[in-house]
Design a protein around this motif. Structure first.
Motif, PDB file in Angstrom:
ATOM      1  N   TYR A 165       4.526  19.895 -60.556  1.00 28.04           N
ATOM      2  CA  TYR A 165       4.963  20.024 -59.104  1.00 28.04           C
ATOM      3  C   TYR A 165       4.014  21.177 -58.572  1.00 28.04           C
ATOM      4  O   TYR A 165       3.746  21.355 -57.703  1.00 28.04           O
ATOM      5  N   TYR A 166       4.048  22.388 -59.563  1.00 27.36           N
ATOM      6  CA  TYR A 166       3.391  23.361 -59.265  1.00 27.36           C
ATOM      7  C   TYR A 166       1.877  23.146 -58.839  1.00 27.36           C
ATOM      8  O   TYR A 166       1.494  23.596 -58.027  1.00 27.36           O
ATOM      9  N   ILE A 167       1.128  22.037 -59.632  1.00 26.65           N
ATOM     10  CA  ILE A 167      -0.191  21.676 -59.094  1.00 26.65           C
ATOM     11  C   ILE A 167      -0.114  21.060 -57.833  1.00 26.65           C
ATOM     12  O   ILE A 167      -1.161  21.576 -57.138  1.00 26.65           O
ATOM     13  N   THR A 168       0.880  20.210 -57.398  1.00 26.15           N
ATOM     14  CA  THR A 168       0.896  19.857 -55.998  1.00 26.15           C
ATOM     15  C   THR A 168       1.127  20.848 -54.861  1.00 26.15           C
ATOM     16  O   THR A 168       0.555  20.555 -53.688  1.00 26.15           O
ATOM     17  N   LEU A 169       1.409  22.103 -55.251  1.00 24.99           N
ATOM     18  CA  LEU A 169       1.625  23.082 -54.223  1.00 24.99           C
ATOM     19  C   LEU A 169       0.405  23.806 -54.136  1.00 24.99           C
ATOM     20  O   LEU A 169       0.272  24.893 -53.038  1.00 24.99           O
ATOM     21  N   TRP A 170      -0.676  23.659 -54.887  1.00 24.20           N
ATOM     22  CA  TRP A 170      -1.991  24.216 -54.704  1.00 24.20           C
ATOM     23  C   TRP A 170      -3.250  23.193 -54.450  1.00 24.20           C
ATOM     24  O   TRP A 170      -4.211  23.852 -53.703  1.00 24.20           O
ATOM     25  N   TYR A 171      -3.173  22.136 -54.850  1.00 20.40           N
ATOM     26  CA  TYR A 171      -4.233  21.063 -54.739  1.00 20.40           C
ATOM     27  C   TYR A 171      -3.852  19.965 -53.890  1.00 20.40           C
ATOM     28  O   TYR A 171      -2.830  19.348 -53.843  1.00 20.40           O
ATOM     29  N   PRO A 172      -4.804  19.565 -52.906  1.00 21.77           N
ATOM     30  CA  PRO A 172      -4.371  18.381 -52.013  1.00 21.77           C
ATOM     31  C   PRO A 172      -4.511  17.231 -52.826  1.00 21.77           C
ATOM     32  O   PRO A 172      -5.078  17.120 -53.957  1.00 21.77           O
ATOM     33  N   ARG A 173      -3.952  16.150 -52.360  1.00 23.32           N
ATOM     34  CA  ARG A 173      -3.596  15.037 -53.091  1.00 23.32           C
ATOM     35  C   ARG A 173      -4.701  14.288 -53.745  1.00 23.32           C
ATOM     36  O   ARG A 173      -4.697  13.370 -54.733  1.00 23.32           O
ATOM     37  N   HIS A 174      -5.820  14.298 -52.935  1.00 23.25           N
ATOM     38  CA  HIS A 174      -7.087  13.513 -53.384  1.00 23.25           C
ATOM     39  C   HIS A 174      -7.760  14.461 -54.711  1.00 23.25           C
ATOM     40  O   HIS A 174      -8.811  14.016 -54.959  1.00 23.25           O
ATOM     41  N   ARG A 175      -7.396  15.587 -54.670  1.00 21.33           N
ATOM     42  CA  ARG A 175      -7.913  16.452 -55.803  1.00 21.33           C
ATOM     43  C   ARG A 175      -6.901  16.660 -56.976  1.00 21.33           C
ATOM     44  O   ARG A 175      -7.353  17.183 -58.025  1.00 21.33           O
ATOM     45  N   ALA A 176      -5.719  16.195 -56.965  1.00 15.58           N
ATOM     46  CA  ALA A 176      -4.643  16.606 -57.966  1.00 15.58           C
ATOM     47  C   ALA A 176      -4.843  15.849 -59.178  1.00 15.58           C
ATOM     48  O   ALA A 176      -4.585  16.583 -60.375  1.00 15.58           O
TER      49      ALA A 176
END
Length: 506
Positions: A165-176
């Protein structure tokens, strides 16, 4: 989202077929909220800065978690069952109970992560499970080990869903997915490292009057506690407060995150404030969202084989006729190869902005691997069985981050995403409770039942992937025909992934 925008006042909603929409400029306390002008080179520079600051520590955290969760498989072949006078069934129960508490505490933990800040919550979890792991090296009987595994599930519950979840707070969805794979590949490296470390630590058999398997728990638990005290200084909470980003870079990161789902002419700061608000309705939306429950079957199709392999791979290889030390070391090339393939596949998936084709391909590899194992088991060909396991693991580790990322990018709103991911991963990890009982002692060395069950879950997961893909395509097609004039911007923001502007990533 189109990173190479000709005008700073336009933004594209990713996946939408609609034309660029104007991005209003307004004053709020004298501060211009319009998105900054940027180029693909600037975006890549910022992403590299975040990768360097965020991913190494996340990888270390998950490596330690997976190491501490799965090292019981290494301890088993070093004499744990004999010393604690345990049966194979009792060992399976020790594996199973971990997942009961692990699943229960994932949802509240993800909500706490947002409230208490990652730099505080994640290290606190580490200290807790490190202490439990260390104490596992001191247990004297089945009841003690069972109790320790229950508490280990409580302590570790928040780590993987929290980091995902933490990663989704930093990276846009096409970079996740590439970032999810980089940190998840730590689990694969943990599998390799676990075999090497267990092989080395087992040589301490008799030191201090403790058996080698006890030292595996004690030393790996203490290592986790030590790293936990360093972690708060290496974990950054949110883009809005990241000191390693400049003010313009922070605004750009927030713009990238929010404009991918919200649409309309709402300034990114306004969208960010609304999406970041805690509303119980957002949590409830996740609990009743159909896509979460279909995705759970996809998750089971990957994690049943994952946990079955991580718990029993040393035993499976040993029962093929190899010595214990050789069995530990033969796990290494499998996990290292899987880690490399996972990262490469995730990079390609992000580049193509496609999730399901890659997930489907690697789940088919899992199925092929278990078919090879089933066809060759008991035929005097241990090398072919080993090859089949190799193929299955190379399918598992790239498929897993793809499965988690695919659902996360199709849930909009911070708290809905937090709840949905925790539910997906929490219920999905019941696969561990099931897989813990697939490989029974009385089935050794062929383990036909275990391999067949893993294959069955994988096939069910493949069907779930196809159902999700077709459903998303159908919904996107219907939204392309919706009249948007009946909605205002804030209505669409509050609708999240049910907004007529939102397009599911395929």
């Amino acid at each position: 989202m189109n990173a190479n925008m000709d005008k700073p006042s336009t933004v594209l909603v990713e996946g939408s077929n609609s034309s660029p929409m104007p991005y209003a400029e307004r004053e709020s306390g004298g501060k211009d909220e319009s998105p900054p002008t940027y180029t693909p080179e600037m975006e890549q520079h910022i992403l590299r800065k975040m990768d360097i600051r965020l991913l190494p520590m996340l990888g270390v955290l998950y490596l330690l978690a997976f190491l501490d969760r799965g090292n019981i498989g290494n301890a088993k072949i070093e004499g744990l069952l004999d010393d604690l006078h345990m049966s194979g069934q009792q060992y399976s129960w020790c594996l199973t109970v971990f997942f009961f508490t692990y699943c229960i505490f994932e949802l509240p933990s993800n909500l706490f992560l947002k409230k208490l800040k990652p730099s505080r919550w994640l290290p606190l979890l580490m200290v807790a499970w490190g202490i439990v792991m260390t104490l596992m090296g001191l247990v004297q009987n089945y009841a003690g080990l069972l109790t320790a595994r229950l508490f280990l599930g409580v302590a570790e519950a928040g780590l993987y869903p929290g980091i995902a979840y933490y990663i989704t707070l930093w990276y846009p969805r096409h970079r996740a997915q590439y970032r999810q794979a980089l940190f998840f590949s730590a689990a694969s490296i943990a599998g390799a490292f676990s075999g090497i470390l267990a092989y080395a630590i087992a040589k301490m058999d008799g030191v201090g009057g403790y058996a080698g398997w006890r030292w595996i728990f004690i030393l790996e638990g203490l290592l986790t506690v030590v790293v936990a005290f360093v972690a708060p200084f290496a974990i950054y909470d949110f883009p809005e407060t990241a000191k390693f980003l400049t003010e313009d870079e922070r605004r750009l990161v927030i713009h990238m995150l929010r404009s991918q789902t919200a649409g309309g002419d709402m300034p990114s700061e306004g969208v960010a404030k609304e999406e970041a608000k805690f509303r119980f309705r957002y949590v409830l939306d996740a609990l009743v969202d159909w896509q979460v429950y279909v995705a759970i079957f996809m998750y089971w199709g990957i994690t049943c084989p994952l946990y079955g392999i991580s718990f029993f791979l040393p035993s499976i290889i040993k029962d093929l006729g190899y010595a214990t030390s050789v069995a530990q070391l033969l796990t290494v090339p499998i996990y290292v190869t899987a880690a490399v393939v996972a990262v490469v596949a995730a990079w390609l998936s992000d580049r193509r902005k496609q999730r399901s084709p890659f997930i489907l391909f690697f789940m088919c590899l899992i199925a092929i691997g278990f078919i090879i194992v089933l066809a060759s088991t008991g035929r005097g060909a241990p090398g072919v069985v080993y090859f089949g396991v190799f193929i299955a693991v190379v399918g598992i580790y790239p498929a897993f981050p793809g499965n988690v990322t695919w659902l996360s990018v199709n849930l909009a709103g911070d708290y809905k995403r937090a709840a949905g991911m925790a539910l997906h991963i929490g219920l999905g990890n019941l696969a561990g409770a099931m897989a813990s009982n697939f490989y029974r002692g009385q089935d050794a060395p062929k383990y036909i039942l275990g391999h067949a069950l893993e294959l069955g879950f994988c096939v069910a997961g493949i069907i779930a992937v196809v159902v999700l893909r077709l459903s998303y395509q159908n919904i996107n097609s219907k939204r392309d025909r919706i009249d948007l004039t009946q909605y205002d911007t804030m209505q669409m923001v509050k609708l999240g992934d049910r907004s007529p502007l939102f397009r599911y990533m395929l």
